[in-house]
Design a protein around this motif. Structure first.
Motif, PDB file in Angstrom:
ATOM      1  N   LYS A 306       0.836  -1.197   0.000  1.00 29.71           N
ATOM      2  CA  LYS A 306       0.000   0.000   0.000  1.00 29.71           C
ATOM      3  C   LYS A 306       0.875   1.253   0.000  1.00 29.71           C
ATOM      4  O   LYS A 306       1.823   1.371   0.770  1.00 29.71           O
ATOM      5  CB  LYS A 306      -0.881  -0.001   1.248  1.00 29.71           C
ATOM      6  CG  LYS A 306      -1.952   1.078   1.270  1.00 29.71           C
ATOM      7  CD  LYS A 306      -3.116   0.747   0.374  1.00 29.71           C
ATOM      8  CE  LYS A 306      -4.257   1.744   0.560  1.00 29.71           C
ATOM      9  NZ  LYS A 306      -5.335   1.551  -0.420  1.00 29.71           N
ATOM     10  N   GLY A 307       0.548   2.170  -0.911  1.00 30.99           N
ATOM     11  CA  GLY A 307       1.299   3.414  -0.996  1.00 30.99           C
ATOM     12  C   GLY A 307       2.346   3.419  -2.095  1.00 30.99           C
ATOM     13  O   GLY A 307       2.860   4.481  -2.450  1.00 30.99           O
ATOM     14  N   ASP A 314      -3.870   2.722  -6.248  1.00 30.36           N
ATOM     15  CA  ASP A 314      -3.715   2.393  -4.835  1.00 30.36           C
ATOM     16  C   ASP A 314      -5.062   2.346  -4.114  1.00 30.36           C
ATOM     17  O   ASP A 314      -5.238   1.586  -3.164  1.00 30.36           O
ATOM     18  CB  ASP A 314      -2.806   3.432  -4.162  1.00 30.36           C
ATOM     19  CG  ASP A 314      -2.038   2.854  -2.991  1.00 30.36           C
ATOM     20  OD1 ASP A 314      -1.356   1.844  -3.181  1.00 30.36           O
ATOM     21  OD2 ASP A 314      -2.148   3.406  -1.881  1.00 30.36           O
ATOM     22  N   SER A 315      -5.994   3.145  -4.593  1.00 35.10           N
ATOM     23  CA  SER A 315      -7.295   3.217  -3.916  1.00 35.10           C
ATOM     24  C   SER A 315      -8.242   2.088  -4.301  1.00 35.10           C
ATOM     25  O   SER A 315      -9.243   1.855  -3.630  1.00 35.10           O
ATOM     26  CB  SER A 315      -7.967   4.564  -4.223  1.00 35.10           C
ATOM     27  OG  SER A 315      -8.209   4.686  -5.615  1.00 35.10           O
ATOM     28  N   SER A 449       2.106  -7.907   5.605  1.00 30.76           N
ATOM     29  CA  SER A 449       1.127  -6.983   5.043  1.00 30.76           C
ATOM     30  C   SER A 449       0.670  -7.492   3.684  1.00 30.76           C
ATOM     31  O   SER A 449       1.333  -8.321   3.052  1.00 30.76           O
ATOM     32  CB  SER A 449       1.720  -5.578   4.893  1.00 30.76           C
ATOM     33  OG  SER A 449       2.858  -5.600   4.063  1.00 30.76           O
ATOM     34  N   LYS A 450      -0.464  -6.973   3.246  1.00 33.82           N
ATOM     35  CA  LYS A 450      -1.018  -7.370   1.952  1.00 33.82           C
ATOM     36  C   LYS A 450      -0.252  -6.671   0.841  1.00 33.82           C
ATOM     37  O   LYS A 450       0.041  -5.478   0.912  1.00 33.82           O
ATOM     38  CB  LYS A 450      -2.499  -6.997   1.876  1.00 33.82           C
ATOM     39  CG  LYS A 450      -3.179  -7.477   0.602  1.00 33.82           C
ATOM     40  CD  LYS A 450      -4.672  -7.160   0.620  1.00 33.82           C
ATOM     41  CE  LYS A 450      -5.368  -7.675  -0.644  1.00 33.82           C
ATOM     42  NZ  LYS A 450      -6.821  -7.389  -0.621  1.00 33.82           N
TER      43      LYS A 450
END
Length: 704
Positions: A306-307, A314-315, A449-450
């Protein structure tokens, strides 16, 4: 002189005069055309410093090396014009610095001995350049074994002569750098701050003044009521002449831009291209291959957290399921479609070590893979990974047993990253990358983390040749209509926007509004004031077409009044206003015993001010007023001052009190602080002083 004597003796005085006039006319024409002296440099000299010529080939070689270093440090294969200009200017400054400092070093007899030179290369505390050159890229640590191996190779009879020459030049740079360091150290050691200076600085920062003032602002007199004369301008100019010193020749030009921005038709074509790929992308079974074939800028498919994706992706991608396709969407000048290839939960960082095998020395990739498999079996049978790495790995990490430390996603090449992040602690992996065959041990994994793997296909939105031709034709039509006197009129007639590039230097690559303006700048430095460009400049990187007119030439040195007249007009007007306001206040001061009477006479008010220090000369609510605050700290108490001209108006004041700080019993700390500030700016100050005295001549604009 031999030619002229021959003509004088053979053809007589009349022929000499005729030829002399012709030569003079030719020379003057060339000077005007090129905007500089016809004696400036030659075809091989790019500049002169203190009488020493800088050869074009030598400078170009150093520039190319600096370009290569910059590309490596910035991880960019190509550099834009601004970056190129930055590296060129840095190289130029290095060349100037080397010459002017070397002359000082020679005068002082500063040397570096053999033992010192050896210590700089392979001592316990080697030169930072050596450390940088022999730092392991994967571990970030200085590798002494790599240095020792290189020195052994370079000293052998089989060493490549070109490599030997490069190394010799590199070592010479280090030694010359050490000499420069000694020179600057001598100056630094000569800096001294005495107790009196420390005391003055302490009082300037801590002595407090409390005062009252009456001010008449310059804004109280409307500008249209002030008529400026030539004498007003001359007076101000002569008082401030040193402020108008131009360090190098600059030129200003007006210009018009005709943009070949993508048309609606161009946009429709790109949209159609990306839409045609949409269904095929959804059905693709090999997304990496699909991206490689169809994307304008294909990127490897790697897992990202993420990021790390661009905001639009990303959203959505972290909430989607594999196979989901997003787009078309527009981003960074291109239409794109993106496909979620896979998601997983994986570690945030990995600790690993590896043994790198070079297929070229093993007889091919197959034999390198076989060797890696044999080493893997030996390790699994109890052999030490670290010992095998030291004897078998060709990587710089071999000396540390192959240790790579702990790293996050994005630090390694994709195939290596996939192996260590998709495996588990204790696994051994064998993979092949562009560096060779890796035998990897995953020592540890941290965090969770994913992450997502996203494939992106992009089609850049660019103007078509038809759009570019139309913009060029418009620019060409404009150019055919204008002359020096009609430039502004034609702009108004065609309702175009006139832009201005002020005070451009000869080596500038970009100006306000134009990122790739080198050709325009080169033209400007060969034109006369008022000239219109004799061509349409094509700025291919930005799809812009430019027509320009030279507006002004500012020579090196003290600029004449006519070139700064517009610039100084506000200050001249304020100076004229100041005289009127001073007269008004001086009349009010006659017979006045306090500020209240002065304020009543001029229709002003008395303003009290508390806690102002000399080191921060700001009058609250107004601005910085150096002259006024300086006068306040030099005035007696309770006495009405004379009228003082400031930056924003004319002032009359009385000092109510001074609050002196406690006595400075130990000035050591203040002396150290002042000395530290002097040292921080010393290198720059020394360079600037030497540079001012070096009589530098810069001919770079003729070559680049």
């Amino acid at each position: 002189m031999g030619i002229m004597s021959f003509l004088r003796n053979r053809l007589g005085l009349i022929m000499v005069i005729v030829i002399g006039l012709a030569l003079f006319a030719f020379i003057i024409g060339e000077v005007v055309h090129y905007g500089s002296s016809f004696m400036n440099g030659d075809r091989t000299t790019i500049g002169e410093v203190a009488g020493e010529k800088i050869n074009y080939d030598d400078f170009s070689s150093k520039l190319e090396q600096n370009m290569q270093n910059f590309r490596q440090q910035s991880n960019q294969a190509s550099l834009n014009p601004q970056m190129v200009s930055y590296v060129q200017q840095t190289t130029w400054n290095q060349e100037i610095s080397q010459i002017i400092v070397q002359k000082q070093i020679s005068k002082l007899g500063i040397t570096v001995g053999d033992d010192e030179s050896k210590a700089l290369i392979q001592g316990s505390n080697p030169s930072p350049q050596i450390i940088q050159a022999f730092t392991n890229r994967e571990t970030g640590q200085f590798d002494r074994q790599q240095l020792a191996a290189f020195l052994g190779n370079i000293s052998s009879t089989k060493a490549d002569p070109a490599t030997k020459t490069q190394w010799a030049n590199f070592v010479n740079q280090i030694i010359e750098g050490k000499k420069s360091e000694k020179y600057l150290s001598m100056i630094r050691n000569g800096l001294y701050v005495n107790s009196l200076e420390a005391k003055e600085d302490y009082e300037a920062r801590n002595k407090i003044a409390n005062f009252k003032y009456v001010a008449l602002d310059y804004a109280s007199i409307p500008d249209n009521q002030v008529k400026l004369t030539d004498e007003d301008y001359n007076t101000y100019y002569n008082e401030h002449k040193n402020e108008f010193k131009n360090p190098e020749e600059t030129r200003s030009f007006n210009y018009v831009v005709f943009n070949a921005a993508p048309s609606k038709a161009d946009t429709a074509v790109v949209k159609e291209q990306i839409n045609k790929l949409l269904e095929s992308f959804k059905a693709s079974k090999n997304d990496s291959l699909f991206v490689a074939i169809n994307a304008n800028t294909p990127a490897p498919l790697v897992y990202q957290k993420k990021g790390q994706l661009e905001p639009k992706l990303d959203s959505v991608m972290f909430n989607a399921t594999p196979g989901f396709v997003y787009g078309p969407y527009f981003s960074n000048g291109a239409y794109k479609i993106a496909k979620l290839v896979n998601t997983e939960v994986g570690p945030d960082s990995v600790k690993a070590r590896h043994i790198l095998i070079n297929p070229a020395t093993e007889g091919g990739v197959d034999k390198a893979l076989a060797k890696a498999d044999s080493l893997k079996k030996l390790i699994q049978g109890g052999k030490s990974f670290a010992d095998l790495a030291k004897t078998n790995s060709v990587d710089g990490s071999a000396a540390k047993g192959g240790e790579l430390g702990t790293f996050a996603r994005g630090a390694m090449v994709p195939v290596f990253e996939d192996a260590v992040f998709n495996g588990k602690k204790g696994d051994y992996k064998i993979v092949t990358s562009q560096f060779g065959v890796h035998l990897i041990e995953i020592e540890d994994q941290k965090g969770s983390s994913k992450v997502v793997k996203v494939a992106v296909v992009d089609k850049a939105l660019m103007p078509s040749s038809k759009t570019q031709s139309a913009a060029y034709a418009q620019a060409q039509a404009f150019l055919s209509k204008v002359s020096g006197s009609s430039f502004d009129q034609e702009i108004k007639a065609e309702k175009l926007k006139k832009l201005t590039a002020d005070d451009v230097t000869a080596t500038a690559s970009a100006v306000a509004g134009l990122e790739n303006a080198r050709d325009v700048v080169k033209w400007a430095f060969g034109a006369k004031k008022g000239d219109v460009s004799n061509q349409v400049f094509e700025l291919n990187l930005t799809n812009q077409y430019v027509v320009a007119q030279l507006q002004a030439i500012k020579p090196k040195g003290i600029l004449p009044l006519d070139l700064v007249k517009k610039q100084i007009e506000p200050a001249v007007r304020n100076q004229v206003k100041a005289k009127q306001l001073e007269d008004k206040l001086n009349n009010a001061l006659k017979g006045a015993s306090d500020l209240d009477k002065v304020a009543a006479a001029v229709g002003g008010k008395v303003v009290p001010v508390q806690n102002v220090v000399f080191a921060n000369p700001i009058i609250p609510g107004i601005a910085q007023e150096n002259k006024v605050i300086g006068a306040i700290f030099g005035s007696p108490l309770h006495k009405v001052s004379k009228a003082i001209e400031g930056q924003n108006g004319v002032y009359v004041f009385t000092v109510d009190s001074f609050n002196n700080p406690p006595a400075l019993n130990n000035a050591l700390k203040d002396r150290q602080q002042i000395a530290q500030a002097m040292v921080q700016r010393m290198d720059t100050d020394v360079f600037n002083v030497l540079k001012d005295k070096a009589n530098i001549k810069d001919y770079r604009a003729k070559f680049f």
